[in-house]
Scaffold this motif. Structure first.
Motif, mmCIF file in Angstrom:
data_model
loop_
_atom_site.group_PDB
_atom_site.id
_atom_site.type_symbol
_atom_site.label_atom_id
_atom_site.label_comp_id
_atom_site.label_asym_id
_atom_site.label_seq_id
_atom_site.Cartn_x
_atom_site.Cartn_y
_atom_site.Cartn_z
ATOM 1 N N ALA A 21 0.837 -1.210 0.000
ATOM 2 C CA ALA A 21 0.000 0.000 0.000
ATOM 3 C C ALA A 21 0.870 1.257 0.000
ATOM 4 N N ALA A 22 1.940 1.238 0.780
ATOM 5 C CA ALA A 22 2.845 2.392 0.811
ATOM 6 C C ALA A 22 3.524 2.568 -0.547
ATOM 7 N N TYR A 23 3.964 1.464 -1.145
ATOM 8 C CA TYR A 23 4.587 1.533 -2.464
ATOM 9 C C TYR A 23 3.596 2.052 -3.505
ATOM 10 N N GLN A 24 2.376 1.573 -3.453
ATOM 11 C CA GLN A 24 1.349 1.988 -4.407
ATOM 12 C C GLN A 24 1.057 3.483 -4.270
ATOM 13 N N ALA A 25 0.926 3.954 -3.034
ATOM 14 C CA ALA A 25 0.655 5.374 -2.812
ATOM 15 C C ALA A 25 1.815 6.234 -3.308
ATOM 16 N N THR A 26 3.033 5.799 -3.047
ATOM 17 C CA THR A 26 4.203 6.546 -3.503
ATOM 18 C C THR A 26 4.270 6.571 -5.024
ATOM 19 N N SER A 27 4.011 5.433 -5.636
ATOM 20 C CA SER A 27 4.033 5.350 -7.092
ATOM 21 C C SER A 27 2.974 6.267 -7.713
ATOM 22 N N GLU A 28 1.775 6.255 -7.175
ATOM 23 C CA GLU A 28 0.704 7.110 -7.691
ATOM 24 C C GLU A 28 1.040 8.586 -7.503
ATOM 25 N N PHE A 29 1.674 8.916 -6.388
ATOM 26 C CA PHE A 29 2.043 10.312 -6.134
ATOM 27 C C PHE A 29 3.025 10.799 -7.192
ATOM 28 N N TYR A 30 4.086 10.017 -7.442
ATOM 29 C CA TYR A 30 5.082 10.443 -8.418
ATOM 30 C C TYR A 30 4.523 10.442 -9.835
ATOM 31 N N GLN A 31 3.614 9.548 -10.114
ATOM 32 C CA GLN A 31 2.959 9.549 -11.424
ATOM 33 C C GLN A 31 2.134 10.822 -11.594
ATOM 34 N N GLU A 32 1.440 11.229 -10.554
ATOM 35 C CA GLU A 32 0.666 12.474 -10.604
ATOM 36 C C GLU A 32 1.578 13.684 -10.774
ATOM 37 N N VAL A 33 2.714 13.684 -10.092
ATOM 38 C CA VAL A 33 3.674 14.786 -10.231
ATOM 39 C C VAL A 33 4.165 14.865 -11.671
ATOM 40 N N ARG A 34 4.529 13.725 -12.263
ATOM 41 C CA ARG A 34 4.995 13.713 -13.654
ATOM 42 C C ARG A 34 3.896 14.194 -14.598
ATOM 43 N N TYR A 35 2.663 13.765 -14.372
ATOM 44 C CA TYR A 35 1.547 14.184 -15.215
ATOM 45 C C TYR A 35 1.363 15.695 -15.146
ATOM 46 N N ARG A 36 1.396 16.243 -13.953
ATOM 47 C CA ARG A 36 1.197 17.694 -13.807
ATOM 48 C C ARG A 36 2.334 18.495 -14.428
ATOM 49 N N GLU A 37 3.568 18.012 -14.291
ATOM 50 C CA GLU A 37 4.701 18.706 -14.907
ATOM 51 C C GLU A 37 4.594 18.667 -16.425
ATOM 52 N N GLU A 38 4.217 17.517 -16.956
ATOM 53 C CA GLU A 38 4.053 17.390 -18.400
ATOM 54 C C GLU A 38 2.924 18.288 -18.899
ATOM 55 N N PHE A 39 1.834 18.344 -18.158
ATOM 56 C CA PHE A 39 0.715 19.193 -18.537
ATOM 57 C C PHE A 39 1.116 20.663 -18.490
ATOM 58 N N GLU A 40 1.891 21.058 -17.491
ATOM 59 C CA GLU A 40 2.360 22.445 -17.381
ATOM 60 C C GLU A 40 3.263 22.796 -18.566
ATOM 61 N N ARG A 41 4.158 21.883 -18.948
ATOM 62 C CA ARG A 41 5.017 22.133 -20.123
ATOM 63 C C ARG A 41 4.171 22.276 -21.381
ATOM 64 N N CYS A 43 1.036 23.290 -21.579
ATOM 65 C CA CYS A 43 0.326 24.573 -21.520
ATOM 66 C C CYS A 43 1.251 25.731 -21.886
ATOM 67 N N GLN A 44 2.482 25.699 -21.370
ATOM 68 C CA GLN A 44 3.446 26.746 -21.700
ATOM 69 C C GLN A 44 3.724 26.759 -23.203
ATOM 70 N N TRP A 45 3.930 25.575 -23.790
ATOM 71 C CA TRP A 45 4.162 25.490 -25.227
ATOM 72 C C TRP A 45 2.961 26.021 -25.999
ATOM 73 N N TYR A 46 1.772 25.662 -25.568
ATOM 74 C CA TYR A 46 0.555 26.081 -26.266
ATOM 75 C C TYR A 46 0.395 27.595 -26.223
ATOM 76 N N TYR A 47 0.576 28.202 -25.051
ATOM 77 C CA TYR A 47 0.432 29.650 -24.931
ATOM 78 C C TYR A 47 1.497 30.385 -25.731
ATOM 79 N N THR A 48 2.724 29.863 -25.732
ATOM 80 C CA THR A 48 3.795 30.488 -26.504
ATOM 81 C C THR A 48 3.499 30.405 -27.994
#
Length: 75
Positions: A21-41, A43-48
């Motif tokens: 459960a701890a491994y799963q939660a950690t994995s999901e957290f880092y996956q969410e972080v990667r998703y948000r960073e990719e989405f932010e990049r 959005c920046q590309w789109y606005y530019t």
């Protein structure tokens, strides 16, 4: 339980479900972080890109439309 007994008696092993459960939660957290960073990049590309296209459109509107001269004679 006294402090001395706690040192002598080992703690029971952690259940595998808790570790998973701890491994799963950690994995999901880092996956969410990667998703948000990719989405932010993205959005920046789109606005530019959109801003650059707006600037190009304004530039094109100020230029003389040479093809329009040829079409004007046909009307």
């Amino acid at each position: 339980m006294s402090e001395e007994l706690r040192r002598i008696i080992p703690l029971p092993p952690v259940a595998g479900d808790e570790i998973f459960a701890a491994y799963q939660a950690t994995s999901e957290f880092y996956q969410e972080v990667r998703y948000r960073e990719e989405f932010e990049r993205y959005c920046q590309w789109y606005y530019t890109t959109a801003q650059r296209h707006r600037q190009e459109l304004q530039k094109m509107k100020r230029e003389v439309n040479i093809l329009g001269w040829f079409r004007w004679g046909r009307r």
